[in-house]
Structures are given as C-alpha cells and as structure tokens.
Design a protein around this motif. Structure first.
Motif, PDB file in Angstrom:
ATOM      1  N   MET A 133       0.793  -1.224   0.000  1.00 55.39           N
ATOM      2  CA  MET A 133       0.000   0.000   0.000  1.00 55.39           C
ATOM      3  C   MET A 133       0.830   1.282   0.000  1.00 55.39           C
ATOM      4  O   MET A 133       0.303   2.352  -0.311  1.00 55.39           O
ATOM      5  N   LEU A 138      -3.698   5.826   0.126  1.00 53.87           N
ATOM      6  CA  LEU A 138      -4.928   5.366   0.768  1.00 53.87           C
ATOM      7  C   LEU A 138      -4.753   5.368   2.286  1.00 53.87           C
ATOM      8  O   LEU A 138      -3.815   4.784   2.813  1.00 53.87           O
ATOM      9  N   TRP A 259     -12.682   1.480  -6.659  1.00 51.42           N
ATOM     10  CA  TRP A 259     -11.583   0.942  -5.852  1.00 51.42           C
ATOM     11  C   TRP A 259     -12.169   0.255  -4.620  1.00 51.42           C
ATOM     12  O   TRP A 259     -13.140   0.730  -4.024  1.00 51.42           O
ATOM     13  N   HIS A 261     -10.953  -1.879  -0.959  1.00 43.80           N
ATOM     14  CA  HIS A 261      -9.897  -2.332  -0.046  1.00 43.80           C
ATOM     15  C   HIS A 261     -10.541  -3.174   1.049  1.00 43.80           C
ATOM     16  O   HIS A 261     -11.467  -2.714   1.735  1.00 43.80           O
ATOM     17  N   THR A 313      -5.908  -4.129  -2.108  1.00 44.18           N
ATOM     18  CA  THR A 313      -6.724  -3.134  -2.811  1.00 44.18           C
ATOM     19  C   THR A 313      -6.912  -3.576  -4.252  1.00 44.18           C
ATOM     20  O   THR A 313      -5.970  -4.011  -4.909  1.00 44.18           O
TER      21      THR A 313
END
Length: 680
Positions: A133, A138, A259, A261, A313
């Motif tokens: 990540m 994020l 998106w 996650h 993600t």
C-alpha cells in the motif's frame, strides 16, 4: 378540514418513510419499530397479530419454508424450477464452480506505481491489484476497526438499505439494528450492506481515497462549488457483509471505475471484460424475465475469478461486469469515480442504464450535469494544447467526440425530458466550440500530430511530437498554461458580471443628456470665442445630479464641459484664481503665450497640473452664477424661433454652424484630450 387518520399504538398519522404492517385480525396498521417487527422479517409472516390481538388469538403465524433454491421459499419444490441467484443452494454451487484465473488479466502493482501519469500513458483497461500500500495514498482505520465502531462514528439512527441475499431484495433498517444483527452469532438470514456512503459523517476523517482516484475524479476536479445541483458523494463507501453474501453481475453506475480495499475478511470477484459482444449480452440478460435463473458467467466466453484477501486493494476499470461473493465475514471500503480515460465507455454504460430503466436510486447522481462541466473544462484543455502546439492524447480526442454526440442527444431530448444543463453554460455554443477544436485536429497536417499512445502528449522526453523535451521548458509551459487559464476564467467572469460603464460611456451619456435637456429647457445664449453655444445652468446641474453615482463628473456651463471644481465659491479657490476673478476674469498668459482660460476652454477638462482643484466625489458642489459670465454680444440675441439642436434635425445632412451633434461634440472633446494622461 377533516383530521388525518391515526394509526399504530402511537396514534400518529401515516408516514411514508416508516415501514408499517397490517394486523390480519383488527385490520389496523402498525409501525414496525413500535411492534418490534423488522421489515426483512415481515415477509416471513403469514398471518400477523398485533399486540392487542395477540392476547386473544395467539402469536402470529409464520410462513412454511418449502425450498432453499428460490427467492420465494414458499413455492413447492417439485424439482422443475431452476436455482435463483443468491439462494443458499446457488451460493453452495457457485463455490464449487471452476473459473479462469484472475491472474490472466490482473495487473500486480505496487502502490507507488499506480499514478495518474502511469494510467494516462498505459491506459486503465484491466483490473489492478495492489498488495503493497505504500505510495498509494490510501488512508484507512486499523484492521481492528469493527462494525460497532462504524455505528459510533456514523450514528445508530441512520437509516440504511440492506439486501436480503436469499431473496435479492432491498429493505430499510437502522444501522443500530444491522449492527445488532451482525454481532449476533445466530443469523436467520443473510443480510448484506454495500451502500453506506459516509462522506458526510465523522468517519470520513478516518478514510482518504487513493491519490489516483482523487486526481482523476471528475467530481473532485470539475464540479464547481457554486453549482445549482448538489455535489455527488460517491467516493467513500463502507461495505459490511456476512458470510455467503452475494451481489449478482452488474456494472457500476454510470460506468464508474471503482476501488475496493478489504480491511478484514475476504471477497471473491467474478470479472467479465466489457467487449461489445459481452455488453450486448449483458443488456439482453438484464432485461430478461428469468435473469435471476441464469448465471451470466455461463453466457460469455470467459469469466475470471479473483480472490481479494485482507489488506489488498483492487481497482476495477470502466464497464467491467462483475459479481461479488463474500466468502467470510468482511468489512471493506470503496469508492466510485468518473475520469477522462474511458469517456466513451462511461457514456455507453449510462445510456444502457436509461434503456434498462434503472431507478434513479441506482444511477450516478447528476451524471449529465457533470458531463457538461467536464465538456467546458476539456474545451479549455484543447485550446491550451493547440496554443502550445502540443498534440492531445488519442484517448482525450476520442472521449471528446463521444461527449459531443451525447450532449447533442441530450439537448434534443430536452423537450420531452428535463435536461441537467447548468445555468452558467451555453450548451449550443459549447458544443460548437468543441466541434471546432476537433475539426481543427482532423484537418490535414494537424491530425498527424495526435499521440497514438495512451499517454499525455506533453510528457517530458516527447520532443519528437512537437512538445518540450526539457524539464525547465515544461515548467515554463505549465506556468504559461496556468496564466492563460486564469486570464480565460477572468474574461468569462467579466462577461457574466454586469457591465460597468467606462469613462467614455459616461461622457457620451452625459453629453446626450445635456443636449436632450437643451432641446426642451429654457435656453441661454452665450458668446464664447466667437461661437454660438446654447447652455442651461439648470440643465447642467440636473444632469450632474442624475450622474452623481458615476466616477466621471462633468457639467455644461456657459457652453463648456467643465469639472465641478471650476464652480467652487471664490473663497474656496486658490489665491491666484480669486485674484483673476476679482480683476474681471482676465486670463494671465502662460509660458507659451496662451491664456489659462483659453487652455481650459480648448481642452474642456483641467490639465494634470490643476488636479489639486478637483474635489472628491462626496463634495457638495456649488455651481456658478450665470450673471458672472461675460456679457452677451448684441448680435447674439434670442432668435424668435431657434432651430432645434439634435441629431434628428440634421436628417443625415451636414449640420449647420452652431448645431453640432452629440457625436461631433464628443469627438472634438476626445480629439483635444488625445495627449492627456489623466481623464477625469
């Protein structure tokens, strides 16, 4: 006026926003929250008894379950009806199916690699999986964040839409009720929450969307703060699903990219590429009456399976058809965004939603309005690239073409349906200008400049395309673009703002006003320098008063346009000027042999050296007494019937001497003041 009927044990009038259930004995209606009946439980009740009737007739009777493979589980199971999506039998069969591996289409990338620059160069056509990540931008809560924490930040009274998975039907309930259900180890039903948008809650501070979604988002970059339409909030969703939750195949609203996650738990995505054939099959499948009985993955060539584990993600591009299975209790965060890379596909998905008559609740909010805002901004982008002799990328040109076609279609449809055109946009002019820019690019010699790659035409190192190749040149180019954009926006604001009259406009207005008053008011003939001038002190004063809000203050006194400072009382003038008045207004000679009064008469305005005599606009002006003017010449007596002084009197012919038109007088004044630096 009759009083509204009252219902329930609370004796309140009917409220359309609250779920109610009818008692099959007394036929009265009750709020589900008042009698402890949740909406998703009401479908299981065969005969309902309210609290009053329950004492006499006993508890309510529940429906008998006859099958586990149909949405209506009361149907008799004779073995002839197919399995429907979302039922326990369907979920069990789905987990035993085999699919093509998602690794065939997935792009494994690090967070720092997923940037706007990368997607503009290489395109955003395949799903991206990010396991590292760092650099993605994020921000999320810790993996220990629970559903109870969500209730604390969002509020337990918030009404949410949940999906009864076995029935594939929506129902409403309070967030506190869902949390109670979620934390209960015994769950009689499978409920899935996928539509909790929390941008307007305290939890929004805990989540920041990926940088690439933030920088590419139409809403974040193009939606104006002063828009008449409310800003769409689709960037921050919290998804909480229990084991065996299933969402059937769909395309995200408006063809948005998405998106996801997974904070904790696990989700399985079934992905189908949005080819023209697959999209046509999807539209036919969505409109078929037996949609829930057909697994869409069997109708296409390939359906890919992608497992998204905790801490991973996933970014899904525009138009990808996908279904989601929650293989274990899961909390995930996600968001949707429109962007420039796949404009044509986004518009195609939107038109498909219209043909399928998708309810507004499941469509992108104000999709057409955001397209108008984007079109306005893309027009500026194309103009800047043309001014810089820098070719636009192919994806942008093709996107603008698709956008022009869609905007034209929406305008034609405006007669029968409301069109979301913002007030500050001229739709026909905007379409015309965009078409002009595209036509320029398609002209011979200009079309060859288009960048055929997905990348931006003005990247460093692209000097072969006519763009700057050095970083310093690129920085100067960006600064020039920003300056031009700021100037263009300023001009746009000036065109929209009410026009402020200039000094020349005020002067012309003043001249016309005075001449108009001279035509109808009492006239006084004064001989000044051998010329016939008709003046009215009262008219000049009235004209000055009517223009007291203007910055330019002039008066016509004794046939001359002068500044009000010349009409101050003697005691307020300079000592030298008072002496001139006491001596019969004899004009002293200046260094060039001209009298000061003659210089004043010729210019009609004070020179820069005499600006000290001009008072502030707040000064109460006192006008000159006509008796102090030079005596009249015997030859300039009042005519018995003086001709009118107006533009109409000339009838297009050359005016006689002493009958100058307003335009000619104004031209003379401007000619005499051509070299003056200060125009009062």
């Amino acid at each position: 006026m009759a009083a509204a009927p009252l219902y329930c044990v609370c004796r309140q009038p009917y409220d359309v926003s609250r779920f109610m259930i009818e008692c099959d004995i007394c036929k009265d209606w009750f709020h589900g929250s008042c009698v402890q009946v949740e909406e998703h439980h009401a479908v299981d009740i065969d005969v309902y008894h309210c609290p009053n009737c329950d004492v006499i007739h006993g508890p309510s009777l529940m429906k008998k379950r006859n099958n586990w493979h149909r949405h209506d589980y009361t149907e008799p199971d004779d073995g002839t009806k197919p399995v429907q999506a979302g039922t326990p039998v369907f979920v069990k069969e789905l987990q035993t199916r085999t699919f093509a591996s998602g690794e065939e289409i997935m792009m494994q990338m690090k967070g720092e690699q997923v940037t706007r620059r990368y997607l503009e160069r290489h395109g955003f056509n395949y799903p991206i999986v990010v396991t590292e990540m760092e650099g993605l931008g994020l921000k999320l809560p810790a993996p220990t964040f629970s559903v109870k924490d969500v209730e604390q930040y969002v509020g337990g009274d918030k009404v949410i839409d949940v999906i009864d998975v076995a029935r594939q039907a929506d129902s409403k309930m309070k967030l506190s009720e869902f949390v109670k259900y979620y934390t209960n180890p015994h769950r009689p039903k499978v409920l899935n929450l996928i539509s909790l948008e929390f941008s307007d809650t305290k939890m929004s501070e805990l989540v920041e969307v990926p940088d690439v979604a933030q920088k590419m988002s139409w809403v974040e970059n193009y939606w104006p703060d002063d828009s008449f339409f409310p800003k769409p909030f689709v960037q921050k969703y919290c998804l909480m699903g229990v084991k065996d939750s299933y969402t059937d195949f769909h395309i995200d609203f408006g063809g948005t990219s998405v998106w996801y996650h997974v904070l904790w738990g696990e989700k399985i995505f079934y992905l189908i590429k949005p080819t023209p054939t697959n999209l046509a099959l999807y539209e036919a499948w969505s409109s078929s009456p037996n949609q829930s009985e057909v697994f869409f993955g069997d109708k296409v060539d390939k359906c890919y399976k992608c497992v998204v584990t905790q801490g991973t993600t996933l970014l899904i591009p525009t138009g990808w058809i996908h279904a989601v299975l929650t293989s274990q209790d899961c909390m995930a965060f996600g968001g949707n965004f429109l962007h420039n890379l796949n404009i044509g596909m986004q518009l195609r998905c939107y038109e498909m939603e219209r043909r399928l008559k998708t309810p507004d609740l499941f469509k992108f909010p104000y999709f057409e309005a955001i397209c108008w805002y984007v079109a306005k901004n893309l027009l500026e982008t194309l103009k800047e690239l043309r001014e810089d002799n820098c070719p636009p990328p192919t994806y942008l040109v093709e996107g603008v073409k698709a956008l022009i076609t869609a905007l034209k279609t929406w305008l034609k449809r405006e007669v029968s349906e409301p069109c979301e055109v913002p007030d500050n946009i001229r739709p026909n002019h905007l379409i015309k200008e965009l078409t002009k820019e595209i036509r320029y690019l398609e002209e011979p010699g200009n079309g060859s400049k288009l960048v055929k790659s997905q990348g931006s035409g003005c990247a460093v190192g692209s000097g072969s395309n006519g763009c700057p190749a050095t970083r310093s040149t690129l920085e100067r180019l960006c600064q020039a673009r920003r300056a031009r954009r700021a100037a263009r926006r300023l001009r746009e604001q000036q065109r929209q703002a009410p026009k402020v009259p200039s000094n020349l406009d005020i002067l012309e207005q003043h001249t016309r006003e005075v001449l108009k008053r001279l035509e109808v008011g009492p006239l006084e003939e004064v001989s000044v320098h051998g010329k016939l001038n008709k003046a009215s002190t009262a008219s000049a004063a009235a004209a000055a008063e009517s223009l007291e809000d203007n910055h330019l203050r002039l008066m016509l006194v004794n046939g001359r346009i002068i500044s009000p400072s010349r009409c101050l009382p003697l005691e307020q003038r300079e000592p030298g000027e008072r002496q001139h008045r006491l001596q019969g207004d004899k004009s002293p000679m200046d260094s060039q042999g001209n009298s000061s009064s003659e210089a004043w008469d010729n210019q009609g305005l004070p020179s820069p050296l005499n600006r000290s005599h001009v008072t502030s606009p707040e000064t109460d002006y006192q006008y000159c007494d006509p008796s102090m003017s030079p005596p009249l010449h015997p030859s300039k007596r009042h005519a018995p019937n003086p001709p009118p002084i107006s533009n109409q009197a000339t009838k297009g012919k050359r005016p006689k001497k002493g009958m100058a038109t307003a335009k000619q007088r104004l031209g003379k004044i401007l000619k005499l003041n051509r070299h003056s630096r200060v125009f009062v």
